[in-house]
Design a protein around this motif. Sequence first.
Motif, PDB file in Angstrom:
ATOM      1  N   SER A  89      30.352 -25.214  -3.148  1.00 31.32           N
ATOM      2  CA  SER A  89      30.330 -26.358  -2.173  1.00 31.32           C
ATOM      3  C   SER A  89      30.570 -27.745  -2.784  1.00 31.32           C
ATOM      4  CB  SER A  89      28.979 -26.165  -1.079  1.00 31.32           C
ATOM      5  OG  SER A  89      27.884 -26.316  -1.891  1.00 31.32           O
ATOM      6  N   ALA A  90      29.818 -27.700  -3.994  1.00 29.16           N
ATOM      7  CA  ALA A  90      29.923 -29.059  -4.703  1.00 29.16           C
ATOM      8  C   ALA A  90      31.140 -29.128  -5.814  1.00 29.16           C
ATOM      9  CB  ALA A  90      28.677 -29.085  -5.601  1.00 29.16           C
ATOM     10  N   ASP A  91      31.614 -30.372  -6.280  1.00 26.27           N
ATOM     11  CA  ASP A  91      32.622 -30.394  -7.218  1.00 26.27           C
ATOM     12  C   ASP A  91      31.839 -29.972  -8.382  1.00 26.27           C
ATOM     13  OD1 ASP A  91      34.757 -31.079  -8.608  1.00 26.27           O
ATOM     14  OD2 ASP A  91      34.511 -33.305  -8.123  1.00 26.27           O
ATOM     15  N   VAL A  92      32.305 -29.031  -8.968  1.00 24.20           N
ATOM     16  CA  VAL A  92      32.051 -28.520 -10.273  1.00 24.20           C
ATOM     17  C   VAL A  92      32.861 -28.586 -11.170  1.00 24.20           C
ATOM     18  CG1 VAL A  92      30.477 -26.995  -9.317  1.00 24.20           C
ATOM     19  CG2 VAL A  92      32.718 -26.065  -9.870  1.00 24.20           C
ATOM     20  N   SER A  93      34.135 -29.061 -10.955  1.00 31.13           N
ATOM     21  CA  SER A  93      35.305 -29.356 -11.995  1.00 31.13           C
ATOM     22  C   SER A  93      35.358 -30.559 -12.550  1.00 31.13           C
ATOM     23  CB  SER A  93      36.660 -29.414 -11.084  1.00 31.13           C
ATOM     24  OG  SER A  93      36.896 -28.286 -10.561  1.00 31.13           O
ATOM     25  N   ARG A  94      34.241 -30.835 -13.298  1.00 27.94           N
ATOM     26  CA  ARG A  94      34.022 -31.920 -14.079  1.00 27.94           C
ATOM     27  C   ARG A  94      34.035 -31.742 -15.434  1.00 27.94           C
ATOM     28  NH1 ARG A  94      28.607 -34.336 -10.732  1.00 27.94           N
ATOM     29  NH2 ARG A  94      29.602 -34.112  -8.703  1.00 27.94           N
ATOM     30  N   PRO A  95      33.816 -32.750 -16.328  1.00 23.39           N
ATOM     31  CA  PRO A  95      34.225 -32.315 -17.802  1.00 23.39           C
ATOM     32  C   PRO A  95      33.369 -31.289 -18.588  1.00 23.39           C
ATOM     33  CG  PRO A  95      34.168 -34.756 -17.515  1.00 23.39           C
ATOM     34  CD  PRO A  95      33.685 -33.970 -16.012  1.00 23.39           C
ATOM     35  N   PRO A  96      33.772 -30.845 -19.423  1.00 21.20           N
ATOM     36  CA  PRO A  96      32.727 -29.993 -20.332  1.00 21.20           C
ATOM     37  C   PRO A  96      31.458 -30.566 -20.673  1.00 21.20           C
ATOM     38  CG  PRO A  96      35.035 -29.459 -20.793  1.00 21.20           C
ATOM     39  CD  PRO A  96      34.985 -30.597 -20.000  1.00 21.20           C
ATOM     40  N   ALA A 110      33.594 -25.578 -22.472  1.00 22.43           N
ATOM     41  CA  ALA A 110      34.874 -26.003 -23.329  1.00 22.43           C
ATOM     42  C   ALA A 110      35.611 -24.834 -23.644  1.00 22.43           C
ATOM     43  CB  ALA A 110      34.571 -27.011 -24.356  1.00 22.43           C
ATOM     44  N   PRO A 111      36.606 -24.547 -23.618  1.00 24.93           N
ATOM     45  CA  PRO A 111      37.433 -23.283 -24.006  1.00 24.93           C
ATOM     46  C   PRO A 111      37.384 -22.970 -25.438  1.00 24.93           C
ATOM     47  CG  PRO A 111      39.286 -24.890 -23.522  1.00 24.93           C
ATOM     48  CD  PRO A 111      38.015 -25.742 -23.007  1.00 24.93           C
ATOM     49  N   GLY A 112      37.344 -21.969 -25.806  1.00 25.83           N
ATOM     50  CA  GLY A 112      37.285 -21.627 -27.164  1.00 25.83           C
ATOM     51  C   GLY A 112      37.788 -19.983 -27.382  1.00 25.83           C
ATOM     52  N   ALA A 169      28.494 -18.153 -25.416  1.00 24.77           N
ATOM     53  CA  ALA A 169      29.824 -18.226 -24.665  1.00 24.77           C
ATOM     54  C   ALA A 169      30.866 -17.075 -24.969  1.00 24.77           C
ATOM     55  CB  ALA A 169      30.516 -19.552 -24.752  1.00 24.77           C
ATOM     56  N   PRO A 170      31.711 -16.446 -24.092  1.00 23.82           N
ATOM     57  CA  PRO A 170      32.402 -15.763 -24.563  1.00 23.82           C
ATOM     58  C   PRO A 170      33.716 -16.519 -24.765  1.00 23.82           C
ATOM     59  CG  PRO A 170      32.625 -16.185 -22.216  1.00 23.82           C
ATOM     60  CD  PRO A 170      31.278 -16.803 -22.590  1.00 23.82           C
ATOM     61  N   ALA A 171      34.765 -15.762 -25.518  1.00 26.69           N
ATOM     62  CA  ALA A 171      35.985 -16.447 -25.859  1.00 26.69           C
ATOM     63  C   ALA A 171      36.680 -16.433 -24.601  1.00 26.69           C
ATOM     64  CB  ALA A 171      36.666 -15.510 -26.946  1.00 26.69           C
ATOM     65  N   PHE A 172      37.524 -17.527 -24.387  1.00 27.05           N
ATOM     66  CA  PHE A 172      38.394 -17.572 -23.125  1.00 27.05           C
ATOM     67  C   PHE A 172      39.541 -18.550 -23.157  1.00 27.05           C
ATOM     68  CE2 PHE A 172      35.003 -20.635 -22.162  1.00 27.05           C
ATOM     69  CZ  PHE A 172      35.639 -21.556 -21.430  1.00 27.05           C
ATOM     70  N   GLU A 173      40.652 -18.260 -22.722  1.00 28.40           N
ATOM     71  CA  GLU A 173      41.444 -19.464 -22.202  1.00 28.40           C
ATOM     72  C   GLU A 173      41.290 -19.899 -20.878  1.00 28.40           C
ATOM     73  OE1 GLU A 173      45.477 -18.768 -24.166  1.00 28.40           O
ATOM     74  OE2 GLU A 173      44.509 -16.840 -24.559  1.00 28.40           O
ATOM     75  N   GLY A 174      41.973 -21.195 -20.611  1.00 31.44           N
ATOM     76  CA  GLY A 174      41.760 -21.734 -19.255  1.00 31.44           C
ATOM     77  C   GLY A 174      40.485 -22.446 -19.025  1.00 31.44           C
ATOM     78  N   ASP A 175      39.884 -22.155 -17.829  1.00 26.64           N
ATOM     79  CA  ASP A 175      38.638 -22.844 -17.655  1.00 26.64           C
ATOM     80  C   ASP A 175      37.569 -21.914 -17.459  1.00 26.64           C
ATOM     81  OD1 ASP A 175      39.408 -25.682 -16.614  1.00 26.64           O
ATOM     82  OD2 ASP A 175      40.673 -24.340 -15.591  1.00 26.64           O
ATOM     83  N   GLY A 176      36.207 -22.243 -17.818  1.00 28.38           N
ATOM     84  CA  GLY A 176      35.158 -21.597 -17.775  1.00 28.38           C
ATOM     85  C   GLY A 176      33.762 -22.127 -17.311  1.00 28.38           C
ATOM     86  N   HIS A 190      24.511 -30.865 -20.363  1.00 31.07           N
ATOM     87  CA  HIS A 190      24.091 -29.578 -21.218  1.00 31.07           C
ATOM     88  C   HIS A 190      24.705 -29.520 -22.409  1.00 31.07           C
ATOM     89  CE1 HIS A 190      28.017 -27.015 -20.949  1.00 31.07           C
ATOM     90  NE2 HIS A 190      28.003 -27.542 -19.713  1.00 31.07           N
ATOM     91  N   LYS A 191      24.190 -29.077 -23.686  1.00 34.97           N
ATOM     92  CA  LYS A 191      24.664 -29.221 -24.881  1.00 34.97           C
ATOM     93  C   LYS A 191      24.485 -27.763 -25.698  1.00 34.97           C
ATOM     94  CE  LYS A 191      24.726 -34.053 -25.654  1.00 34.97           C
ATOM     95  NZ  LYS A 191      24.207 -35.228 -26.499  1.00 34.97           N
ATOM     96  N   LEU A 192      25.346 -27.516 -26.499  1.00 33.11           N
ATOM     97  CA  LEU A 192      24.747 -26.473 -27.618  1.00 33.11           C
ATOM     98  C   LEU A 192      23.989 -27.273 -28.888  1.00 33.11           C
ATOM     99  CD1 LEU A 192      27.878 -24.075 -28.010  1.00 33.11           C
ATOM    100  CD2 LEU A 192      25.750 -23.790 -26.837  1.00 33.11           C
ATOM    101  N   VAL A 193      22.734 -26.867 -28.909  1.00 38.11           N
ATOM    102  CA  VAL A 193      22.262 -27.680 -30.165  1.00 38.11           C
ATOM    103  C   VAL A 193      21.425 -26.521 -30.869  1.00 38.11           C
ATOM    104  CG1 VAL A 193      21.799 -29.612 -28.737  1.00 38.11           C
ATOM    105  CG2 VAL A 193      20.063 -27.829 -28.637  1.00 38.11           C
TER     106      VAL A 193
END
Length: 372
Positions: free
Chosen positions: A49-56, A81-83, A90-97, A166-169
């Motif tokens: 319902s919310a706008d989740v299409s924000r930057p990684p 972010a794709p990887g 995080a899994p490997a993926f193309e496109g959005d995640g 969020h961040k990978l740290v």
Amino acid sequence: MASFLSGTFQIKKECLACRGAAAVFNMSYFGKFYLVGLDARKAADWLFSADVSRPPGSTVYTCMLNHRGGTESDLTVSRLAPGLQASALAPAFEGDGYYLAVGGAVAQHNWSHVSTVLQDQKFRCQLIDSSEDLGLISIQGPASRAILQEVLDADLSDEAFPFSTHKLVRASGHLVRAMRLSFVGELGWELHVPKPACVAVYRAVMAAGTKHGLVNAGYRAIDSLSIEKGYRHWHADLRPDDSPLEAGLAFTCKLKSAVPFLGREALEKQRAEGLRRRLVCFTVDEKVPMFGLEAIWRNGQVVGHVRRADFGFAVDKTLAYGYIRDPSGQSVSLDFVKSGDYALERMGVAYPARAHLKSPFDPDNKRVKGIY
């Protein structure tokens, strides 16, 4: 009712430690899913319902709805972010995640709902269950930043690590996903940790927290702290027959945008016609235990029943949430809520209650921003 509160000594200790210093909660039972692929953004736009299409790096609290506008889930969704290199975080993926964190007791319900929508809409994406591969500990309270700054190799200032990001740290040398979120209304972070590193990261957090008064806290404390702050529990405050508009969660709905989402038409119709019921917070000054299903009286008439109740130790009152209706059948306005004389009936005894339009604890949301 002295015996009622005397039996809650440990819960009170954990709650007040969280409000005054810091507490660590083991949330590892949460469901942890990845939604990835070429159509993942289209799927996310439709599902949430919310706008989740924000930057990684962004994290959004949102609902998932059914076609009637009822709430099938509330959860957090983090943009990835794709990887091409898969890892435990995080899994490997193309496109959005997207990384979805959902309450563990309703993880299967969430999985089934998302899977059904993906199949019905024929979206080209994957839903991956990593619930058993990741632990999750949440460190909450005014001292959480000072504690975690000793454990994480990242700048935790407001400028470098804002709320809802969020961040990978690295935590004591182990790669983790840190999220600045709170389910108890305090400054805090969640650490999503690969299973082999869970014990080491937990021990590092506890060692750093010793001089700050960090305590272990459990789910009874979460129940009390979250109701005190006015945060919702799916299955109690929220069900598939409750809309986010009725539940005071209109901010989770992207109705100001033109983006279609599942349940949008039902919400627009409900908004145009007026709400026939609203979720209201009540406090009772007399220290009596309430558990849900107590009748809500307004001006001598029953207008609903309590969905969820607990004792709030910072406000030192019993709190209860329930949906109320206007017996005349009219829409329930904020003026209707404010103008009533209320009581909650427990075991045949009516206790005077006060209705609140905002959480009675930190109504300006300063504490999650680190403002104490």
